[in-house]
Design a protein around this motif. Structure first.
Motif, PDB file in Angstrom:
ATOM      1  N   VAL A   9       0.891  -1.334   0.072  1.00  0.00           N
ATOM      2  CA  VAL A   9      -0.059   0.068  -0.132  1.00  0.00           C
ATOM      3  C   VAL A   9       0.839   1.035  -0.051  1.00  0.00           C
ATOM      4  O   VAL A   9       1.396   1.303   0.962  1.00  0.00           O
ATOM      5  CB  VAL A   9      -0.864  -0.008   1.183  1.00  0.00           C
ATOM      6  CG1 VAL A   9      -1.766   1.332   1.295  1.00  0.00           C
ATOM      7  CG2 VAL A   9      -2.021  -1.166   1.207  1.00  0.00           C
ATOM      8  N   LEU A  23       2.527   4.461   0.588  1.00  0.00           N
ATOM      9  CA  LEU A  23       2.455   5.696   1.795  1.00  0.00           C
ATOM     10  C   LEU A  23       2.910   7.062   0.918  1.00  0.00           C
ATOM     11  O   LEU A  23       3.809   6.968   0.222  1.00  0.00           O
ATOM     12  CB  LEU A  23       3.145   5.111   2.809  1.00  0.00           C
ATOM     13  CG  LEU A  23       2.735   3.916   3.369  1.00  0.00           C
ATOM     14  CD1 LEU A  23       3.637   3.441   4.729  1.00  0.00           C
ATOM     15  CD2 LEU A  23       1.237   3.740   3.757  1.00  0.00           C
ATOM     16  N   ASP A  49       6.731  -5.201   1.363  1.00  0.00           N
ATOM     17  CA  ASP A  49       7.328  -4.036   1.862  1.00  0.00           C
ATOM     18  C   ASP A  49       7.871  -4.101   3.376  1.00  0.00           C
ATOM     19  O   ASP A  49       8.791  -3.237   3.709  1.00  0.00           O
ATOM     20  CB  ASP A  49       6.314  -2.903   1.993  1.00  0.00           C
ATOM     21  CG  ASP A  49       6.395  -1.592   1.222  1.00  0.00           C
ATOM     22  OD1 ASP A  49       7.436  -1.250   0.631  1.00  0.00           O
ATOM     23  OD2 ASP A  49       5.540  -0.964   1.199  1.00  0.00           O
TER      24      ASP A  49
HETATM   25  N1  GUN Z   1       6.350   5.784   0.265  1.00  0.00           N
HETATM   26  C1  GUN Z   1       7.660   6.000   0.450  1.00  0.00           C
HETATM   27  N2  GUN Z   1       8.633   4.938   0.561  1.00  0.00           N
HETATM   28  C2  GUN Z   1       7.628   3.953   0.664  1.00  0.00           C
HETATM   29  C3  GUN Z   1       7.764   2.619   0.811  1.00  0.00           C
HETATM   30  O1  GUN Z   1       9.141   2.046   0.793  1.00  0.00           O
HETATM   31  N3  GUN Z   1       6.806   1.684   0.655  1.00  0.00           N
HETATM   32  C4  GUN Z   1       5.641   2.115   0.517  1.00  0.00           C
HETATM   33  N4  GUN Z   1       4.739   1.265   0.640  1.00  0.00           N
HETATM   34  N5  GUN Z   1       5.179   3.618   0.358  1.00  0.00           N
HETATM   35  C5  GUN Z   1       6.306   4.366   0.430  1.00  0.00           C
END
Ligand code: GUN
Length: 276
Positions: free
Chosen positions: A90, A92, A114
């Protein structure tokens, strides 16, 4: 010397590619994108690019930014139950009305490529090698191994106490038999600790906190992330002023993001294998 992390990243990608070439069913990385800010779109583009490079399928589910937390949780439940989905992320950040922790905790740990779910944190502590790896900490270990580091003999100072970098990288190093000193951005007289270290890993989001005069001769510096102040990028280590004749340091700006994505894709493969 500047550490050549491009070749480390390409080596991981090429190994993944060779494995995928021998798989009957190509693994798929699914991404859920709720809030398509320019930064999130950039990240998604990178993930797609490297998935394409390794012949891993990449699928994106885009949702409206005003989706309720409840509806998003329902989508996640569907992803968890869907046997055709072995790994997903998901993206972020999420819009402010959604509690990110509730979402992360709802992702099935074995599909959490992740590596954000609390169960996955615990798997690293007990060093379950069959499990998914924490993306950034895992590449830090790979970079150090590429320098022929024998961890038994190393004192490593980790500056940072975050759940996704500081804590898991400390755990991985302990598992590897390194002697680990964990500090944070508020540690008093921090150079008393950094000066003892053969390796300093820094991830505190504090502009240029680590300076040349805080380091022992010949030590290695791994600088993980940066802060943006008045549209200028500042890394945690003052790399420009660290003497490259005495120290091996990660280049700035570098390959942080492609390396993190490399482990994400490696996890996607592992999740697909573990499912079968
Ligand atoms: N937003 C910034 N870095 C990441 C990441 O490593 N994984 C996710 N899901 N969102 C992010």
């Amino acid at each position: 010397m500047l550490i050549d992390w491009t070749s480390v990243a390409l080596h991981i990608y090429d190994k993944i590619k060779a494995k995928v070439a021998n798989m009957d069913t190509k693994p798929t990385l699914w991404a859920i994108l709720v809030w398509n800010s320019p930064a999130s779109l950039r990240y998604i583009k990178q993930k797609r690019k490297w998935a394409d490079y390794t012949w891993v399928n990449f699928k994106l589910l885009e949702l409206d930014a005003d989706i309720s937390e409840k509806k998003l949780l329902k989508k996640i439940e569907k992803f968890n139950e869907d046997d055709d989905i072995s790994g997903y992320i998901v993206q972020l950040p999420l819009p402010k009305h959604i509690d990110e922790n509730n979402i992360i905790n709802a992702i099935k740990p074995e599909k959490d490529v992740d590596w954000f779910h609390p169960i996955n944190q615990w798997k690293v502590l007990i060093w379950d090698k069959s499990w998914l790896e924490p993306c950034t900490p895992a590449w830090i270990i790979k970079i150090l191994k590429s320098l022929d580091i024998e961890f038994h003999w190393q004192i490593v100072c980790v500056i940072g106490r975050s759940n996704i970098v500081g804590k898991p990288v400390s755990a991985l190093l302990i598992n590897e038999w390194a002697t680990v000193i964990t500090c944070n951005s508020s540690t008093p007289n921090i150079s008393d600790f950094t000066k003892k270290a053969d390796i300093v890993i820094i991830a505190v989001w504090k502009p240029e906190l680590l300076k040349e005069n805080m380091l022992k001769k010949w030590s290695i510096v791994i600088d993980v992330w940066f802060t943006v102040v008045d549209e200028k990028i500042y890394w945690d280590a003052d790399t420009a002023n660290i003497d490259k004749a005495w120290h091996r340091v990660t280049p700035v700006p570098g390959w942080v993001w492609p390396l993190t994505v490399a482990i994400l894709i490696k996890n996607t493969l592992k999740a697909a294998k573990n499912k079968n």
